[in-house]
Design a protein around this motif. Structure first.
Motif, PDB file in Angstrom:
ATOM      1  N   TYR A  60      28.691  79.621  61.525  1.00  0.00           N
ATOM      2  CA  TYR A  60      28.874  79.728  60.069  1.00  0.00           C
ATOM      3  C   TYR A  60      28.120  78.613  59.352  1.00  0.00           C
ATOM      4  N   THR A  61      27.421  78.984  58.297  1.00  0.00           N
ATOM      5  CA  THR A  61      26.768  78.007  57.434  1.00  0.00           C
ATOM      6  C   THR A  61      27.021  78.400  55.986  1.00  0.00           C
ATOM      7  N   GLY A  62      27.050  77.423  55.090  1.00  0.00           N
ATOM      8  CA  GLY A  62      27.282  77.718  53.676  1.00  0.00           C
ATOM      9  C   GLY A  62      27.424  76.440  52.871  1.00  0.00           C
ATOM     10  N   ASP A  63      27.613  76.600  51.557  1.00  0.00           N
ATOM     11  CA  ASP A  63      27.704  75.448  50.667  1.00  0.00           C
ATOM     12  C   ASP A  63      29.117  75.235  50.136  1.00  0.00           C
ATOM     13  N   ALA A  64      30.110  75.815  50.807  1.00  0.00           N
ATOM     14  CA  ALA A  64      31.535  75.665  50.487  1.00  0.00           C
ATOM     15  C   ALA A  64      31.990  76.546  49.333  1.00  0.00           C
ATOM     16  N   THR A  65      31.085  77.289  48.718  1.00  0.00           N
ATOM     17  CA  THR A  65      31.476  78.203  47.647  1.00  0.00           C
ATOM     18  C   THR A  65      31.699  79.597  48.215  1.00  0.00           C
ATOM     19  N   GLY A  66      32.440  80.395  47.486  1.00  0.00           N
ATOM     20  CA  GLY A  66      32.729  81.744  47.966  1.00  0.00           C
ATOM     21  C   GLY A  66      31.511  82.632  48.050  1.00  0.00           C
ATOM     22  N   GLY A  67      30.471  82.314  47.315  1.00  0.00           N
ATOM     23  CA  GLY A  67      29.299  83.181  47.289  1.00  0.00           C
ATOM     24  C   GLY A  67      28.102  82.639  48.027  1.00  0.00           C
ATOM     25  N   GLY A  68      28.284  81.616  48.843  1.00  0.00           N
ATOM     26  CA  GLY A  68      27.131  81.027  49.514  1.00  0.00           C
ATOM     27  C   GLY A  68      27.284  80.899  51.008  1.00  0.00           C
ATOM     28  N   GLY A  69      27.840  81.938  51.674  1.00  0.00           N
ATOM     29  CA  GLY A  69      28.093  81.868  53.102  1.00  0.00           C
ATOM     30  C   GLY A  69      27.147  82.715  53.927  1.00  0.00           C
ATOM     31  N   PHE A  70      26.915  82.284  55.176  1.00  0.00           N
ATOM     32  CA  PHE A  70      26.061  83.017  56.119  1.00  0.00           C
ATOM     33  C   PHE A  70      26.739  82.941  57.480  1.00  0.00           C
ATOM     34  N   THR A  71      27.013  84.092  58.081  1.00  0.00           N
ATOM     35  CA  THR A  71      27.655  84.131  59.388  1.00  0.00           C
ATOM     36  C   THR A  71      26.765  84.877  60.372  1.00  0.00           C
ATOM     37  N   ASP A  72      26.480  84.237  61.494  1.00  0.00           N
ATOM     38  CA  ASP A  72      25.652  84.844  62.538  1.00  0.00           C
ATOM     39  C   ASP A  72      26.465  84.875  63.825  1.00  0.00           C
ATOM     40  N   THR A  73      26.770  86.070  64.302  1.00  0.00           N
ATOM     41  CA  THR A  73      27.532  86.207  65.540  1.00  0.00           C
ATOM     42  C   THR A  73      26.581  86.436  66.710  1.00  0.00           C
ATOM     43  N   ILE A  74      26.611  85.519  67.652  1.00  0.00           N
ATOM     44  CA  ILE A  74      25.754  85.591  68.836  1.00  0.00           C
ATOM     45  C   ILE A  74      26.553  86.193  69.980  1.00  0.00           C
ATOM     46  N   THR A  75      26.051  87.275  70.546  1.00  0.00           N
ATOM     47  CA  THR A  75      26.740  87.929  71.658  1.00  0.00           C
ATOM     48  C   THR A  75      25.798  87.987  72.854  1.00  0.00           C
TER      49      THR A  75
END
Length: 304
Positions: free
Chosen positions: A145-160
């Motif tokens: 997970y990466t983001g700027d702590a705001t509700g609209g600035g998140g990025f989630t990358d699931t590695i399988t």
């Protein structure tokens, strides 16, 4: 102006101005000593709210860059393990090609098969013992997970990463769920690789005990090499994605920190100028207060 002793109006004015000057002087001294223009809500309520919000963004972005880097580290460990599997499979191809030749006798076929079975055991060993931060990599799913702590600035990358055993070597259909959140909305994109051969290869039932068995195993081993290559392509693509995310987060963090600095940092040129002004005003205020008190004493002259 009439003379009276009930209230010393001049002294009251001088005292009031002196108190204001002293308060301003203390504020400037605090700004100079702390390096921050805003040290309490009273200094600039709106500016403090904005600066604190930017500070939270900066902290989240700094950690987000680290999160992405840790994801890259996990992928590099996986790729290193898969590289060793490829080397083992290349040796297996050599053995299978050799055993496919009808010139080998039974003893030589047995020796080739013995080494081949050891290779399969080592693949099992790599799959079960390759870990990152105490967690088994192959057969696991990891969310970055990466983001700027705001509700609209998140990025989630699931590695399988597919399980790795002699019964399941490689993964020709590597994929990941990439979720971007912006402005309250969510968009999902999937990165998929076209299979080179069938899901993974089962080598656990293959052997080199006979020429015919070796020829069959040779095809399966080659397909396994292709599946491992596809899985390494997946880890490489994921690594590049997370590296790009880390770079973006780092750049954004610098820009956010710059914005916070422009709002909150002390302007020393202005502060030192104000320091001189308030020091002079404090001195003149004290003198004015003393003079006002002296003037009040002139009333006693009328009683002489």
């Amino acid at each position: 102006m009439s003379l009276g002793v009930l209230n010393n109006i001049s002294a009251m004015y001088a005292e009031n101005n002196l108190n204001q000057t002293d308060a301003s002087l203390q504020t400037v001294l605090t700004q100079l000593s702390s390096g921050s223009r805003i040290n309490s809500g009273a200094d600039d309520a709106a500016g403090l709210s904005l600066a604190d919000g930017l500070a939270a963004n900066s902290a989240a972005l700094t950690q987000s860059s680290t999160n992405a880097s840790e994801g890259v580290g996990l992928l590099q460990v996986a790729d290193g393990a898969l590289s060793q599997v490829t080397s083992l499979l290349n040796r297996a191809i050599t053995l299978a090609t050799e055993a496919s030749n009808g010139t080998l006798n039974t003893t030589q076929l047995s020796a080739a098969n013995s080494e081949y079975q050891s290779i399969l055991d080592e693949i099992n060993n790599i799959g079960s013992t390759t870990t990152y931060n105490g967690q088994t990599i192959f057969g696991g799913s990891f969310m970055v997970y990466t983001g700027d702590a705001t509700g609209g600035g998140g990025f989630t990358d699931t590695i399988t990463l597919a399980a790795l055993t002699s019964a399941a070597v490689g993964d020709a259909t590597g994929s990941s769920g990439l979720t971007y959140t912006s402005g309250g909305g969510t968009a999902t994109s999937t990165l998929t690789y076209t299979p080179v051969a069938a899901d993974s290869e089962n080598l656990s039932t293959t052997d080199l005990s006979t020429t015919a068995a070796a020829q069959t195993a040779l095809t399966d081993i080659y397909d396994a090499v292709q599946d491992v290559a596809a899985e390494r392509g997946y880890t490489g693509a994921q690594s590049n994605t997370l590296t790009a995310v880390s770079n973006v987060e780092s750049t954004e963090q610098v820009n956010v920190a710059s914005a916070q600095n422009s709002i909150q940092a002390t302007d020393y040129a202005s502060a030192t100028s104000n320091l001189s002004k308030y020091e002079i005003l404090e001195q003149t205020g004290i003198s004015a207060l003393a003079q006002a008190n002296t003037t009040q004493q002139l009333v006693t002259k009328l009683l002489q």
